[in-house]
Design a protein around this motif. Sequence first.
Motif: not given
Length: 142
Positions: A87-93, A108-122, A124-128
């Motif tokens: 549900k998350s990625i960590r990356f550096r710019h 360095e940033i940690t980003g979380v993929h979220m379901d906006r309606s539930k306001r919870k982490s979700a 990633f789709e397999d393709g992503i």
Amino acid sequence: MEREATYRGTVYPWQCDHVGHMNIMWYVGKFDEANWNLFARLGLTPSYLRSSGRGMAAVQQNISYKRELLAGDIVEIRSHLLDVREKSIRFRHDMINAETGEIAAFCEITGVHMDRSKRKSAPFEDGIREVALTYLTEPAEA
């Protein structure tokens, strides 16, 4: 991903503070613009985020300032994906003074993929997730 910049721009005089260098708020803004270009390369495009009801949220961000950037300096950001989880990625710019090649700052940033309606982490789709895994890298030391 390292070969292609995720942001290119310049430092404008109004972005400089009383000391004469680019103010920290503008570093954050330029890193944020690089986020969206990085996300798009992974398939987290604006249309995907709108149609899927998903979003990305930063949960941690650490910036290290190495060299001053002054009005007129040309800036380039290169991004490196460091970790991909369910549900998350960590990356550096790396923010580079394009004229000198020196790293001015990195973030360095940690980003979380979220379901906006539930306001919870979700998850990633397999393709992503598959695309993201192809971009995993270790950045050069600053």
